[in-house]
Design a protein around this motif. Structure first.
Motif, PDB file in Angstrom:
ATOM      1  N   UNK A 143      29.739 -97.915  23.883  1.00  8.73           N
ATOM      2  CA  UNK A 143      31.015 -97.280  23.577  1.00  8.73           C
ATOM      3  C   UNK A 143      31.613 -96.672  24.851  1.00  8.73           C
ATOM      4  N   UNK A 144      32.861 -97.013  25.130  1.00  7.66           N
ATOM      5  CA  UNK A 144      33.570 -96.478  26.296  1.00  7.66           C
ATOM      6  C   UNK A 144      33.891 -94.998  26.064  1.00  7.66           C
ATOM      7  N   UNK A 145      34.422 -94.346  27.091  1.00  6.97           N
ATOM      8  CA  UNK A 145      34.785 -92.921  26.972  1.00  6.97           C
ATOM      9  C   UNK A 145      36.218 -92.746  26.480  1.00  6.97           C
ATOM     10  N   UNK A 153      41.411-105.074  16.696  1.00  6.47           N
ATOM     11  CA  UNK A 153      41.704-104.047  15.692  1.00  6.47           C
ATOM     12  C   UNK A 153      40.442-103.210  15.518  1.00  6.47           C
ATOM     13  N   UNK A 154      40.516-102.198  14.690  1.00 11.07           N
ATOM     14  CA  UNK A 154      39.343-101.379  14.405  1.00 11.07           C
ATOM     15  C   UNK A 154      38.816-100.697  15.663  1.00 11.07           C
ATOM     16  N   UNK A 155      37.526-100.867  15.896  1.00 12.58           N
ATOM     17  CA  UNK A 155      36.866-100.202  17.021  1.00 12.58           C
ATOM     18  C   UNK A 155      36.918-101.027  18.309  1.00 12.58           C
ATOM     19  N   UNK A 156      37.606-102.169  18.297  1.00 13.83           N
ATOM     20  CA  UNK A 156      37.659-103.052  19.474  1.00 13.83           C
ATOM     21  C   UNK A 156      38.065-102.336  20.770  1.00 13.83           C
ATOM     22  N   UNK A 157      39.057-101.413  20.741  1.00 12.03           N
ATOM     23  CA  UNK A 157      39.496-100.799  22.000  1.00 12.03           C
ATOM     24  C   UNK A 157      38.476 -99.882  22.675  1.00 12.03           C
ATOM     25  N   UNK A 158      37.380 -99.535  21.987  1.00 14.69           N
ATOM     26  CA  UNK A 158      36.370 -98.675  22.607  1.00 14.69           C
ATOM     27  C   UNK A 158      35.037 -99.376  22.813  1.00 14.69           C
ATOM     28  N   UNK A 159      34.940-100.636  22.377  1.00 12.70           N
ATOM     29  CA  UNK A 159      33.663-101.351  22.443  1.00 12.70           C
ATOM     30  C   UNK A 159      33.610-102.247  23.672  1.00 12.70           C
ATOM     31  N   UNK A 160      32.631-101.977  24.547  1.00 12.04           N
ATOM     32  CA  UNK A 160      32.439-102.745  25.789  1.00 12.04           C
ATOM     33  C   UNK A 160      31.264-103.704  25.598  1.00 12.04           C
TER      34      UNK A 160
END
Length: 196
Positions: A143-145, A153-160
């Motif tokens: 998980x990014x900061x 969509x969903x949690x995609x923008x924080x998942x590396x």
């Protein structure tokens, strides 16, 4: 022609599933193409349990083969949360912004090496005769900061994802790149092998 009901009205999901399971003579239908029925409560404590609840209900109400999936984000530092509650983690079903904010707040101060996580997906298939087959898939990462990217969509923008060496979130890659490594894609490939 074998008709298979996909227990969703999400057009992207229907397209992804029908592309992955491209068996000759199979026709996929979404819920809006069959007689309406009350969708069951997803009250299992595992992704497999919830996928089976949905697939069994679709099969029971239509008499056709049916397929359903359940997926979510599993964060190690949060004891596996949000898990099966991923879509409603902040209280309201499908509020991506609130869900993302809650996870980031709960991980405040947690160092990079302890922010390991994965997306997990289970797909359940119930054939016309009631035979049940399940398959799972995951994609590992951390998980990014903060949030980055406007795709997905969903949690995609924080998942590396580990696949991109932690340099891009799932919201920063193309849909094709995502499908090639995604938890649902991996589960579909595993299901296709079992069905073949």
């Amino acid at each position: 022609m074998k008709k298979v009901v996909i227990a969703t009205n999400n057009a992207h999901k229907v397209e992804e599933i029908s592309t992955a399971l491209d068996f000759e003579g199979w026709e996929f239908l979404k819920l809006s193409q069959v007689d309406p029925y009350e969708e069951p409560e997803e009250d299992a404590d595992t992704f497999e349990g919830n996928a089976l609840i949905k697939a069994r209900a679709a099969h029971e109400h239509t008499g056709l083969a049916a397929l359903a999936d359940d997926s979510g984000l599993v964060v190690d530092a949060l004891g596996g949360a949000p898990g099966v509650f991923s879509a409603r983690y902040a209280g309201v079903h499908g509020d991506d912004e609130a869900n993302n904010a809650k996870v980031l707040a709960e991980l405040e101060g947690v160092p990079d090496e302890e922010r390991t996580a994965r997306f997990a997906c289970c797909i359940a298939f119930v054939d016309e005769d009631g035979t049940e087959i399940t398959a799972t898939g995951t994609i590992e990462g951390r998980i990014a900061h903060g949030l980055a990217g406007d795709g997905g969509f969903g949690y995609d923008p924080m998942f590396l994802p580990d696949h991109f060496n932690g340099e891009k979130t799932l919201a920063q890659v193309t849909q094709d790149e995502k499908n090639a490594i995604s938890h649902r894609g991996n589960a579909l490939r595993a299901l296709k092998e079992k069905l073949a």
